[in-house]
Write a protein that holds these residues in place. Structure first.
Motif, PDB file in Angstrom:
ATOM      1  N   MET A   1     -34.593  -8.383 -29.270  1.00 13.64           N
ATOM      2  CA  MET A   1     -35.118  -9.884 -29.569  1.00 13.64           C
ATOM      3  C   MET A   1     -34.865 -10.696 -28.452  1.00 13.64           C
ATOM      4  O   MET A   1     -33.947 -10.439 -27.797  1.00 13.64           O
ATOM      5  N   GLY A   2     -35.632 -11.875 -28.452  1.00 13.53           N
ATOM      6  CA  GLY A   2     -35.722 -12.491 -27.236  1.00 13.53           C
ATOM      7  C   GLY A   2     -36.532 -11.811 -25.886  1.00 13.53           C
ATOM      8  O   GLY A   2     -36.862 -10.672 -25.993  1.00 13.53           O
ATOM      9  N   ASN A   3     -36.597 -13.092 -25.056  1.00 13.32           N
ATOM     10  CA  ASN A   3     -37.612 -12.655 -24.143  1.00 13.32           C
ATOM     11  C   ASN A   3     -36.854 -11.819 -22.731  1.00 13.32           C
ATOM     12  O   ASN A   3     -36.878 -12.452 -21.627  1.00 13.32           O
ATOM     13  N   LYS A   4     -35.791 -10.952 -23.008  1.00 12.54           N
ATOM     14  CA  LYS A   4     -34.742 -10.596 -22.138  1.00 12.54           C
ATOM     15  C   LYS A   4     -35.259  -9.488 -21.229  1.00 12.54           C
ATOM     16  O   LYS A   4     -35.073  -8.371 -21.385  1.00 12.54           O
ATOM     17  N   THR A   5     -35.946  -9.897 -20.058  1.00 13.32           N
ATOM     18  CA  THR A   5     -36.612  -8.755 -19.092  1.00 13.32           C
ATOM     19  C   THR A   5     -35.741  -8.905 -18.100  1.00 13.32           C
ATOM     20  O   THR A   5     -35.883  -7.722 -17.248  1.00 13.32           O
ATOM     21  N   MET A   6     -34.980  -9.946 -18.044  1.00 11.49           N
ATOM     22  CA  MET A   6     -33.978  -9.958 -16.589  1.00 11.49           C
ATOM     23  C   MET A   6     -32.591 -10.453 -17.205  1.00 11.49           C
ATOM     24  O   MET A   6     -32.662 -11.142 -18.224  1.00 11.49           O
ATOM     25  N   GLU A   7     -31.740 -10.378 -16.391  1.00  9.83           N
ATOM     26  CA  GLU A   7     -30.379 -11.117 -16.375  1.00  9.83           C
ATOM     27  C   GLU A   7     -30.387 -12.609 -16.963  1.00  9.83           C
ATOM     28  O   GLU A   7     -31.262 -13.102 -16.007  1.00  9.83           O
ATOM     29  N   TYR A   8     -29.739 -13.220 -17.616  1.00  4.62           N
ATOM     30  CA  TYR A   8     -29.826 -14.304 -17.902  1.00  4.62           C
ATOM     31  C   TYR A   8     -28.944 -15.163 -16.614  1.00  4.62           C
ATOM     32  O   TYR A   8     -27.853 -14.508 -16.362  1.00  4.62           O
ATOM     33  N   LYS A   9     -29.286 -16.261 -16.090  1.00  7.62           N
ATOM     34  CA  LYS A   9     -28.692 -16.961 -15.283  1.00  7.62           C
ATOM     35  C   LYS A   9     -28.985 -18.345 -15.327  1.00  7.62           C
ATOM     36  O   LYS A   9     -29.728 -18.816 -16.060  1.00  7.62           O
ATOM     37  N   LEU A  10     -28.037 -19.057 -14.461  1.00  9.03           N
ATOM     38  CA  LEU A  10     -28.107 -20.524 -14.445  1.00  9.03           C
ATOM     39  C   LEU A  10     -29.206 -21.085 -13.849  1.00  9.03           C
ATOM     40  O   LEU A  10     -29.817 -20.739 -12.793  1.00  9.03           O
ATOM     41  N   HIS A  11     -29.809 -22.331 -14.274  1.00  6.54           N
ATOM     42  CA  HIS A  11     -30.754 -22.817 -13.773  1.00  6.54           C
ATOM     43  C   HIS A  11     -30.346 -23.565 -12.541  1.00  6.54           C
ATOM     44  O   HIS A  11     -29.041 -23.987 -12.670  1.00  6.54           O
ATOM     45  N   ASN A  12     -31.076 -23.706 -11.692  1.00 12.08           N
ATOM     46  CA  ASN A  12     -30.707 -24.257 -10.208  1.00 12.08           C
ATOM     47  C   ASN A  12     -30.010 -25.671 -10.337  1.00 12.08           C
ATOM     48  O   ASN A  12     -29.163 -25.942  -9.760  1.00 12.08           O
ATOM     49  N   THR A  13     -30.382 -26.548 -11.361  1.00 11.23           N
ATOM     50  CA  THR A  13     -29.769 -27.779 -11.363  1.00 11.23           C
ATOM     51  C   THR A  13     -28.480 -27.591 -12.062  1.00 11.23           C
ATOM     52  O   THR A  13     -27.607 -28.794 -11.720  1.00 11.23           O
TER      53      THR A  13
ATOM     54  N   LEU B   1     -36.332 -15.950 -27.570  1.00 16.57           N
ATOM     55  CA  LEU B   1     -35.137 -15.899 -28.701  1.00 16.57           C
ATOM     56  C   LEU B   1     -34.998 -17.092 -29.470  1.00 16.57           C
ATOM     57  O   LEU B   1     -34.743 -16.756 -30.860  1.00 16.57           O
ATOM     58  N   LEU B   2     -35.204 -18.245 -29.179  1.00 17.88           N
ATOM     59  CA  LEU B   2     -34.660 -19.413 -30.000  1.00 17.88           C
ATOM     60  C   LEU B   2     -35.708 -19.345 -31.476  1.00 17.88           C
ATOM     61  O   LEU B   2     -35.306 -19.530 -32.446  1.00 17.88           O
ATOM     62  N   ASN B   3     -37.158 -19.286 -30.859  1.00 15.68           N
ATOM     63  CA  ASN B   3     -38.130 -19.304 -32.000  1.00 15.68           C
ATOM     64  C   ASN B   3     -37.856 -18.197 -33.010  1.00 15.68           C
ATOM     65  O   ASN B   3     -38.305 -18.151 -34.092  1.00 15.68           O
ATOM     66  N   THR B   4     -37.616 -17.050 -32.227  1.00 11.49           N
ATOM     67  CA  THR B   4     -37.351 -15.966 -33.201  1.00 11.49           C
ATOM     68  C   THR B   4     -36.265 -15.956 -34.080  1.00 11.49           C
ATOM     69  O   THR B   4     -36.264 -15.689 -35.652  1.00 11.49           O
ATOM     70  N   LEU B   5     -35.271 -16.656 -33.576  1.00 13.89           N
ATOM     71  CA  LEU B   5     -34.099 -16.911 -34.471  1.00 13.89           C
ATOM     72  C   LEU B   5     -34.430 -17.945 -35.527  1.00 13.89           C
ATOM     73  O   LEU B   5     -34.022 -18.097 -36.948  1.00 13.89           O
ATOM     74  N   PHE B   6     -35.476 -18.824 -35.383  1.00 12.25           N
ATOM     75  CA  PHE B   6     -35.735 -19.778 -36.333  1.00 12.25           C
ATOM     76  C   PHE B   6     -36.333 -19.149 -37.539  1.00 12.25           C
ATOM     77  O   PHE B   6     -36.318 -19.373 -38.634  1.00 12.25           O
ATOM     78  N   ILE B   7     -37.523 -18.275 -37.003  1.00 14.82           N
ATOM     79  CA  ILE B   7     -38.240 -17.448 -38.141  1.00 14.82           C
ATOM     80  C   ILE B   7     -37.094 -16.710 -38.841  1.00 14.82           C
ATOM     81  O   ILE B   7     -37.019 -16.552 -40.036  1.00 14.82           O
TER      82      ILE B   7
ATOM     83  N   PHE C   1     -46.010  -9.895 -38.336  1.00 15.93           N
ATOM     84  CA  PHE C   1     -46.164 -10.782 -37.068  1.00 15.93           C
ATOM     85  C   PHE C   1     -45.423 -10.023 -36.065  1.00 15.93           C
ATOM     86  O   PHE C   1     -46.041  -9.943 -34.874  1.00 15.93           O
ATOM     87  N   LYS C   2     -44.450  -9.456 -36.386  1.00 17.89           N
ATOM     88  CA  LYS C   2     -43.568  -8.589 -35.254  1.00 17.89           C
ATOM     89  C   LYS C   2     -44.590  -7.541 -34.536  1.00 17.89           C
ATOM     90  O   LYS C   2     -44.358  -7.329 -33.412  1.00 17.89           O
TER      91      LYS C   2
ATOM     92  N   LYS D   1     -47.500 -20.200 -34.375  1.00 21.08           N
ATOM     93  CA  LYS D   1     -47.676 -21.464 -33.395  1.00 21.08           C
ATOM     94  C   LYS D   1     -46.247 -21.720 -32.810  1.00 21.08           C
ATOM     95  O   LYS D   1     -46.393 -22.424 -31.746  1.00 21.08           O
ATOM     96  N   LEU D   2     -45.291 -21.117 -33.248  1.00 15.97           N
ATOM     97  CA  LEU D   2     -43.849 -21.268 -32.450  1.00 15.97           C
ATOM     98  C   LEU D   2     -44.053 -20.485 -30.930  1.00 15.97           C
ATOM     99  O   LEU D   2     -43.487 -20.903 -30.121  1.00 15.97           O
ATOM    100  N   PHE D   3     -45.073 -19.536 -30.943  1.00 16.57           N
ATOM    101  CA  PHE D   3     -45.118 -19.059 -29.705  1.00 16.57           C
ATOM    102  C   PHE D   3     -46.420 -19.325 -28.728  1.00 16.57           C
ATOM    103  O   PHE D   3     -46.629 -19.365 -27.717  1.00 16.57           O
ATOM    104  N   ASN D   4     -47.558 -19.913 -29.584  1.00 15.41           N
ATOM    105  CA  ASN D   4     -48.691 -20.256 -29.069  1.00 15.41           C
ATOM    106  C   ASN D   4     -49.205 -21.546 -29.842  1.00 15.41           C
ATOM    107  O   ASN D   4     -49.601 -21.558 -30.981  1.00 15.41           O
ATOM    108  N   LYS D   5     -49.171 -22.530 -29.054  1.00 18.53           N
ATOM    109  CA  LYS D   5     -49.769 -23.763 -29.780  1.00 18.53           C
ATOM    110  C   LYS D   5     -51.258 -23.961 -30.123  1.00 18.53           C
ATOM    111  O   LYS D   5     -51.704 -24.543 -30.930  1.00 18.53           O
TER     112      LYS D   5
END
Ligand SMILES: C[S@@+](CC[C@H](N)C(=O)[O-])C[C@H]1O[C@@H](n2cnc3c(N)ncnc32)[C@H](O)[C@@H]1O
Length: 411
Positions: A1-13, A188-194, A239-240, A266-270
């Motif tokens: 689940m989720g778009n996890k193709t790489m390790e999660y890391k912090l945004h630069n800000t 991941l967030l949109n998948t969790l909503f569904i 859908f999956k 629509k959650l993935f493509n407006k």
């Protein structure tokens, strides 16, 4: 689940933000929307983050409401809920410094009817609320210390628990208010909503300093009739299977029904348009569907990249003619999900089941004996149009099949 193709890391800000928060060894104050807020060391700080102000400005008014906040930090959002006139405020955080900090702010303003406690998500929470609020940590990486739990939720564990369990702490007609960001895992967030059957009632965003803050107002999806939830689960199942095809490009969904599949897309493509011959009053976002005569699709040739038609061809007087129309308006892919049969008994069964399900889901649809497709007639639609079938799936339901065929024209 989720778009996890790489390790999660912090945004630069975020690293710079953490550095600034860590520079404080003593309690200090900051002002947000005209109110002075005390901030303790090792607590998420509204002094260096504009998103609490955006959150307060856009969250629904809490006058007379019972308000629960998960992850209260300095207590700023819970405080503003109290300032707005919330009749009860419960605020929790996993960080003990945040609990002391929130208590200090509530005492500073002499507020009553509050309860502030250390809790891992809903662990220590009791009762039901009108509003459940979570300004969630945006990242899924591993926090290095208790402060970093404010920005990092390892593998989004707290977010998953929050969205899974919020409903059981919500009063009827209650709302979930969720803060998130474009720097987090939106797939991941949109998948969790569904998966948690949550509907986005309202959405706001603001961009500042190179990133966007999002505010979602969510409500549990209401299933008005017995079979509607069955249809939701079934639409999600399919859908999956075709999700990877709809992420990019212009999409047309033919056969809106209760609107669940269009909501997922629509959650993935407006960039989606939807058609139906009628608008079901129970449908999600019924204002987004355009009606047509069921025969001629009211769009020009090759307007869409992907045309999707699920459980609808057999309600057309001529499935062949409607399929021809799907192909006409698509410049690339056509995806169809249909119930099909291989023999007469399967046809009787599927026709009965189709009638029964639609009746108990409150969907008024045509039942046309000659429009149900045998498996070979279904595949023939694609073959006759010289569509290269790039995805085919079949799943046995009772004795008949539900098939997904996705085709692309060889050009
Ligand atoms: C983005 S901060 C928001 C803080 C505050 N509401 C604000 O807007 O400034 C997220 C908060 O969630 C808390 N948190 C993270 N994981 C949690 C969990 N499992 N249970 C409860 N709180 C958690 C963090 O400690 C942090 O205070």
């Amino acid at each position: 689940m989720g778009n996890k193709t790489m390790e999660y890391k912090l945004h630069n800000t975020t690293n710079l933000y953490l550095e600034r928060v860590r520079s404080h060894k003593e309690a200090y104050t900051t002002e947000v929307l005209g109110k002075e807020i005390i901030v303790y060391p090792n607590v998420m700080s509204p002094k260096y983050d504009w998103s609490p102000r955006f959150h307060i400005e856009n969250m629904p008014n809490q006058k007379g409401k019972e308000f629960l906040e998960i992850g209260c930090g300095s207590g700023i959002l819970a405080l503003f809920a109290a300032f707005q006139g919330a009749k009860r405020v419960v605020a929790v955080d996993i960080n003990p410094n945040a609990i002391e900090n929130t208590k200090a702010n509530f005492q500073k303003y002499n507020l009553k009817n509050f309860n502030i406690l250390e809790s891992d998500v809903f662990e220590k929470v009791e009762g039901k609320f009108d509003t459940i609020n979570f300004a969630a940590p945006y990242h899924g990486s591993k926090p290095k210390d208790i402060l970093e739990y404010g920005v990092s939720d390892p593998e989004y564990r707290a977010l998953r628990l929050f969205l899974k369990n919020a409903k059981s702490f919500l009063k009827d007609n209650g709302q979930i208010v969720l803060g998130f960001s474009n720097t987090g895992d939106l797939d991941l967030l949109n998948t969790l909503f569904i998966e948690n059957k949550l509907y986005i009632k309202n959405f706001k965003e603001e961009e500042n300093n190179g990133w966007k803050a999002y505010l979602y107002v969510l409500e549990p999806i209401k299933f008005h009739r017995k079979k509607q939830e069955y249809i939701y689960d079934d639409d999600y199942f399919w859908f999956k299977k075709y999700k990877k095809e709809i992420i990019l490009g212009k999409v047309l969904k033919v056969g809106y029904g209760l609107g669940f599949a269009s909501y997922f897309i629509k959650l993935f493509n407006k960039d989606i348009s939807s058609l139906d011959i009628v608008v079901n009053p129970d449908s999600l976002n019924g204002n987004e569907v355009k009606t047509y005569d069921g025969k001629t699709i009211p769009f020009l040739e090759n307007v869409f990249d992907i045309v999707i038609c699920t459980y609808t061809l057999h309600h057309a007087e001529s499935p062949e003619a409607l399929f021809e129309e799907l192909c006409r308006v698509s410049k690339s892919k056509v995806i169809v999900v249909e119930e099909t049969y291989k023999n007469f008994f399967q046809k009787i069964q599927l026709t009965f089941f189709c009638w029964f399900t639609n009746r108990h889901a409150g969907q008024r649809v045509n039942i046309i004996w000659n429009s149900y497709l045998s498996s070979s007639r279904f595949i023939g639609l694609f073959k006759n149009k010289n569509l290269h079938i790039f995805q085919a799936e079949d799943v046995s339901r009772r004795s008949y099949l539900v098939e997904l065929l996705a085709g692309r024209e060889e050009r």
